[in-house]
Design an enzyme around this catalytic site. Sequence first.
Site, PDB file in Angstrom:
ATOM      1  CE  LYS B 258      34.493  31.825  51.013  1.00 55.44           C
ATOM      2  NZ  LYS B 258      34.706  32.791  51.855  1.00 55.44           N
ATOM      3  CD  GLN B 318      45.912  33.436  52.820  1.00 54.92           C
ATOM      4  OE1 GLN B 318      45.902  33.739  53.948  1.00 54.92           O
ATOM      5  NE2 GLN B 318      45.001  34.025  51.876  1.00 54.92           N
ATOM      6  CG  ASP B 389      47.669  38.806  52.266  1.00 54.45           C
ATOM      7  OD1 ASP B 389      46.949  39.667  51.609  1.00 54.45           O
ATOM      8  OD2 ASP B 389      47.086  37.695  52.807  1.00 54.45           O
ATOM      9  CD  GLU B 418      46.938  43.229  53.514  1.00 60.98           C
ATOM     10  OE1 GLU B 418      45.732  43.640  52.960  1.00 60.98           O
ATOM     11  OE2 GLU B 418      47.436  42.118  54.077  1.00 60.98           O
ATOM     12  CE  LYS B 530      38.798  41.166  48.310  1.00 58.36           C
ATOM     13  NZ  LYS B 530      39.020  41.263  49.698  1.00 58.36           N
TER      14      LYS B 530
END
Lengths: 670, 670
Positions: B258, B318, B389, B418, B530
């Site tokens: 991203k 992930q 996470d 979280e 991020k």
Amino acid sequence: MSIEPERSELPQDGHKRVVIEKMEPEIDGGRFPIKRVVGEAVTVRADIFANGHDTLSALLLYRHESEQQWHKTPMRPLVNDRWEGSFTVTELGTWFYTLEARIDHFLTWKFDLEKRFQAGQDLEVDREIGARLIEAAAGWAGRDDAARLREWAGQIRQAPDDPRALSLAREEELAELMAIHFDPKLSRSYRQELGVTVEPEKALFSAWYELFPRSCCRENGDHGTFRECEKFLPLIAEAGFDVIYFPPIHPIGRTRRKGKNNAPVAEKEDPGSPWAIGSDKGGHKAVHPELGTLEDFEHFLARANELGLQVAMDIAFQCSPDHPYVQEHPEWFRWRPDGTVQYAENPPKKYEDIIPFDFESEEWQTLWEELRSVFLFWVGKGVTIFRVDNPHTKPFPFWEWVIREVRKEYPETLFLSEAFTRPKVMYRLAKLGFSQSYTYFSWRNTRSELEQYLTELTSTEVREFFRPNFWPNTPDILPEFLQYGGAPAFVIRLLLAATLSASYGIYGPPFELFVAEGLPGKEEYLDSEKYEIRCWDRNDPRNLRELIARINRIRRENPALQTNWNARFCETDNDNLICYLKTSADRSNILLVVVSLDPFNNQEGSVRVPLEELGISAGRPYLVHDLLTEEKNIWHDEENRVALNLQAMPAKIYRLQPRLRREHDFDYYM
Amino acid sequence: MSIEPERSELPQDGHKRVVIEKMEPEIDGGRFPIKRVVGEAVTVRADIFANGHDTLSALLLYRHESEQQWHKTPMRPLVNDRWEGSFTVTELGTWFYTLEARIDHFLTWKFDLEKRFQAGQDLEVDREIGARLIEAAAGWAGRDDAARLREWAGQIRQAPDDPRALSLAREEELAELMAIHFDPKLSRSYRQELGVTVEPEKALFSAWYELFPRSCCRENGDHGTFRECEKFLPLIAEAGFDVIYFPPIHPIGRTRRKGKNNAPVAEKEDPGSPWAIGSDKGGHKAVHPELGTLEDFEHFLARANELGLQVAMDIAFQCSPDHPYVQEHPEWFRWRPDGTVQYAENPPKKYEDIIPFDFESEEWQTLWEELRSVFLFWVGKGVTIFRVDNPHTKPFPFWEWVIREVRKEYPETLFLSEAFTRPKVMYRLAKLGFSQSYTYFSWRNTRSELEQYLTELTSTEVREFFRPNFWPNTPDILPEFLQYGGAPAFVIRLLLAATLSASYGIYGPPFELFVAEGLPGKEEYLDSEKYEIRCWDRNDPRNLRELIARINRIRRENPALQTNWNARFCETDNDNLICYLKTSADRSNILLVVVSLDPFNNQEGSVRVPLEELGISAGRPYLVHDLLTEEKNIWHDEENRVALNLQAMPAKIYRLQPRLRREHDFDYYM
């Protein structure tokens, strides 16, 4: 600090992602069954959720104890991960329920397919995924369903275009097949099965009439008999009662017999307390000779049943010193070092006419078996209801066992717990199996006391196992309110008992006749029938019989009064008025009860009817019909004025009738 | 309907008359342990009662997992059949507790003896009964105690008179012996043992500082490194933080990386999201090469520890498409019919830079074991805190297992969940073992929202397993309140977080610098770290550092701020003010916090201090010392006026000091 490493096995159910939590109803972690009567619903709720965003589905499983297979009915999600389902119990005995929940990949796929389609995405790969899901389900299905499922998979795969595939995915038959056949690895059963004790309707809805058969006499000085008692049965039946309840009918001891007003020494002609059970004429399986024979009692039972009345028997597990058990089974009693038997006592007070059983005896097992045989003896004679005296002074495990034992063969048997004791003990007894319980109603007089108590009984977990039976008076209790409040106090307490609780009872003769004289400074009757025979004047014109008959008729005609869970208190601007709605589940029967709590002054005030909850539009007229006086009125608003006159009637039982919508919107009231 | 008779056995425990019900704390019927930190007390309550009027006694049993024998401490009756006892946990690991209750015939006898004596009754037979009870107890005692008990029995039997016997019966030594030795038939153990997970104090009381190590750069355009980061450690330690928390530090994927502001396609120089874990440089056990080496990270850990800081690592299970797992373990992922891997998605949205693990894989066991090895790898490097996470997207059984596995060897390890998701899912994760949890605090702004939420967290069962960690902001969340409320909003949210919750954290650099610019219409940062490196201007004079250091010092100096269960909200006459007391258990530290919830206007109003609860006499002076400004004042009454000026400080943290009673009642204030 470090603990020696010791690798634990992977959990067997690591695959199972669904959680089932906070099951309701579930009493004490499933230790006790809930209660229902035949025809009632069991509504089950639980938190059901999983990690991630997959769609879930859940089933409520239930069965009667006689069935092997579960019935299954889908649950529906409410909000905040809470799910609900319900079933109806249709037979006496024990029922079981549990849950099953799973990740439903098919539903997830179907919902996602809709969203993808709306977003204009190509569905080709997703169609194939769906087809494979359906084929996988075929692997868990029987031959026919498997074939059908493979057909569906093929159709979705070969659909000429995405819209067609989507409409195939929406088909009801496919949904039904996919709801039944699924990967058991993804499904979780709730950790246990929970019980429901299902009893006859009367366990919930009943009107009790208590009297001392020995007072059913022709004239003063007589000892009443069962035969004489039979003559009153039609009156009691016509007054609308269901249950006629007798204090103990067994032979009464002679030794240390109590005299009138509980005098420590009896006069020769004093009949003694029926609770001092046992003499040389027999014990708990015998009938007091002066009342008649066992055959007379059976005749009485038969006659009562013909009239639609059930007879409740008092079971008081204690002995007079003359009870045959004391000689025959000294091992069931506690003996003091001086060789005397241990009487009931609350030091320094002693109750020398009564000997308790010693449940800590080494011979407790034979004692339990004997006491069970007492119940079974009377059940064998046709008794179906037992009012149990002071159950809180006998061990809890005994009651759980003996009630279960009786119900095993006779699931129609009812048990009323007379435990006027601390709340947690009362509740425990109810959990153990008693069908109904005496309550603190007798001492709840103010609006806040009544509202708070009713809320506890009908809006908390308590309602699942504790069925109240409201008594304005008993032979042991003549409340202050009745002693000082005059006739209006009797009317007020009767109406409260009969409309706040689906089961209620009166200690009949003195209640009907407004008997209010107590022992000085005590909430007990002066010249109590417990210690003497009272030949009540049944011709006294000042009596409550007509009102009692009317209220019992109202109770029978209005389903809203036949359950406890529907009391909904309404605001009033006068704390001397209590006001509550009782509404049947289908809302076809809506009652608004207003009762004055002041037996000394007329009271009036505004009551607020929560019209919106009732589906009535404020400002539109609705009929209120007072079932006590047959007066009718039309109200329009939420706030309405009610005036209660003590001379007329210190209460209203309004039946509310929303305006019917006729075809031409013609104003019409029934 | 009638069921075939089938006599059940008599229950084994028919003798056991005591009941233990409604144990608290007990989470989901004992399914989950409660939580404590070392040094905290566990207070246990239960309903304990029996039939009849015998006196009961009850013991609380507890032990550390390493102990075989129970410690036993007496419980005391409260009201309404409720009993209470407590113990303190002094070591990490798992503790267990349960109860034992019994009919205490000796105590009953003793109390009755007193009553009989007062009533002037002869005690001869009762003395003998007592002597026999004591002799019976000797039968369950060891040789020495048995001899002592027989001696007592003899003395009571032979006492020259009743007063002497009574005073013997009252002797403490006898009471102690009789408390230990009793008929086990009359004693009941609670049906199960319950667990307590005991963690380090930091699990309860901690201040977290989050930063992106890649932004620890010398100048714009640099990529920050662990080595550079070390330079900031002294500042963070001096500001009073305990925990420094890094987003994932692993190699970042290239495929579908991203760009800035979550752009679907990255520019060449874009560093990518640290949560897109894995590249040809390695996966969850590797370090992003641009941050430095594994040795650099270990060096950083060591330096942090020297300064009293622990480092919390982000565990995000992930993978980026480039993660080595994808090639090496295709069986851990879900593959679509077209041969592509299943990306994370929330149809119709797709998150193509991230691939989730398929926990329904047939190979889930090897997956679980690999993920466990990730934790153990970092624990081996010295990491003691993991911020996990999105745990709510992985199966619950996995977390329960993996946390238990890590704790087995390393009971000091902390886990922060979280899970910004539905409440029941958040709570379930806490029950499974997470030490702390993110909360809804970030979106609770009004007085009623805050009071209601805090009440749920600290006054219900939730507090037994859910430890909140309050964050005013995170890299994912820039709340509306901060976006629009200017500097006062930052102060308000900081003070609320740091005083309402014993653990709190800030996403430090942008918080300190009042960064408030969000993506249009979203509660997310514009130009979020991020997706890019932000070289924060650490020399900007407009920053919150001094206040943060002060509030952290206040937290360390005031034990009342180091626990969550003591928040007690106070009335105010202005809903823009929230006011709460925090009081240490021994009442030596009493804080009254008043915070304005309005970042736009000065606010003032009356707050009511519940003096009686604090043991302060109304009308007598007491000192209030504002720890934020060092202003002192003397108050006398319950109602006190507080004015909060936004330019000065929109809050007060008063320490209350009741007037000390000196010998000569000299007016004196500390």
